[in-house]
Design a protein around this motif. Structure first.
Motif, short mmCIF file in Angstrom:
data_model
loop_
_atom_site.label_atom_id
_atom_site.label_comp_id
_atom_site.label_asym_id
_atom_site.label_seq_id
_atom_site.Cartn_x
_atom_site.Cartn_y
_atom_site.Cartn_z
N GLN A 3 0.83 -1.20 0.00
CA GLN A 3 0.00 0.00 0.00
C GLN A 3 0.87 1.26 0.00
O GLN A 3 0.54 2.25 -0.65
CB GLN A 3 -0.93 -0.01 1.22
CG GLN A 3 -1.99 1.09 1.20
CD GLN A 3 -3.01 0.91 2.30
OE1 GLN A 3 -3.10 -0.14 2.93
NE2 GLN A 3 -3.79 1.94 2.56
N GLU A 61 -6.21 6.70 5.82
CA GLU A 61 -6.42 5.31 5.41
C GLU A 61 -5.15 4.49 5.58
O GLU A 61 -5.18 3.36 6.09
CB GLU A 61 -6.87 5.27 3.94
CG GLU A 61 -7.22 3.87 3.46
CD GLU A 61 -7.75 3.86 2.03
OE1 GLU A 61 -7.56 2.84 1.35
OE2 GLU A 61 -8.34 4.87 1.61
N LEU A 62 -4.02 5.07 5.21
CA LEU A 62 -2.75 4.39 5.40
C LEU A 62 -2.44 4.23 6.89
O LEU A 62 -1.97 3.18 7.33
CB LEU A 62 -1.63 5.16 4.70
CG LEU A 62 -0.22 4.56 4.80
CD1 LEU A 62 -0.19 3.16 4.18
CD2 LEU A 62 0.80 5.46 4.12
N ALA A 65 -4.46 1.36 8.25
CA ALA A 65 -3.91 0.07 7.81
C ALA A 65 -2.65 -0.27 8.60
O ALA A 65 -2.44 -1.42 9.00
CB ALA A 65 -3.62 0.11 6.32
N ARG A 68 -3.40 -1.52 12.08
CA ARG A 68 -3.87 -2.91 12.12
C ARG A 68 -2.71 -3.90 11.98
O ARG A 68 -2.78 -5.02 12.49
CB ARG A 68 -4.89 -3.15 11.01
CG ARG A 68 -6.21 -2.43 11.20
CD ARG A 68 -7.27 -2.93 10.21
NE ARG A 68 -6.90 -2.65 8.83
CZ ARG A 68 -7.24 -1.55 8.17
NH1 ARG A 68 -7.94 -0.60 8.78
NH2 ARG A 68 -6.89 -1.37 6.91
#
Length: 213
Positions: A3, A61-62, A65, A68
């Motif tokens: 990503q 968003e990054l 991610a 997580r």
């Protein structure tokens, strides 16, 4: 990491060093078993790195991610200048170490000695040298903007990081147990750094974006 590599503010190259699974007991005894991976974000210069890292850090968003996937409280991140010494082959066993300069030395003194004098000492130990097929120094640069890499891990400044390449686990065990290493190279390492307090990680495989080879 894929990503990050596909992001509009992507680095020139992203490398994810994967753990050995299982980690051989010999390497666990020598280097410990604290980390699951080592990620490298490669940039052509400091300015480009600062701009890219700021944009990556601002992407929610990054960040989500990363939260997580990464145990940020148990991770370490810093910026460094790459100083090649022995270009590694495409395939080899790699281990990464990171540490602090010796007490009584300034950052500039320790890094200059490491860059110029330590490789000379290393090359005098002729029975040890053939085991090392890759050697890359990474000189820490404490210039990051606040929060620039918090999404990756705690910003812990490590002035000295190195990637060593060897052919096999057996070569690692043999090389770093040699009387010549212990008598000559190890004391020199202790002159400018604190090898007994290093972070360390062993990897037999790396994934790179953009793909190479």
């Amino acid at each position: 990491m894929a990503q990050v590599a596909s992001h509009a503010a992507a680095p020139a190259r992203v490398v994810l060093n994967l753990p050995m699974d299982p980690l051989p007991a010999e390497l666990a005894a020598m280097f410990g078993d604290r980390f699951d991976a080592v990620a490298e974000l490669w940039y052509d210069d400091e300015g480009t790195a600062q701009v890219s890292l700021a944009r990556l850090a601002a992407d929610p968003e990054l960040g989500a991610a990363a939260a997580r996937a990464i145990d940020r409280g148990a991770s370490h991140a810093w910026l460094a200048e790459v100083v090649p010494q022995i270009p590694p082959p495409t395939q080899c066993l790699r281990f990464v170490v990171a540490g602090q300069m010796a007490d009584g030395m300034t950052l500039a003194e320790a890094q200059e000695y490491w860059r110029l004098e330590h490789p000379r000492v290393f090359r005098t130990v002729t029975d040890f040298v053939p085991y090392i097929v890759g050697y890359t120094q990474m000189h820490g640069r404490d210039v990051l903007e606040s929060g620039a890499i918090d999404w990756l891990g705690a910003h812990d400044f490590y002035p000295m990081c190195a990637e060593m390449g060897l052919r096999s686990v057996a070569d690692v065990v043999t090389a770093y147990s040699m009387p010549s290493y212990l008598a000559v190279i190890r004391p020199d390492e202790e002159y400018f750094s604190k090898p007994g307090e290093m972070l360390s990680f062993a990897s037999g495989e790396a994934r790179t974006w953009p793909a190479t080879g």
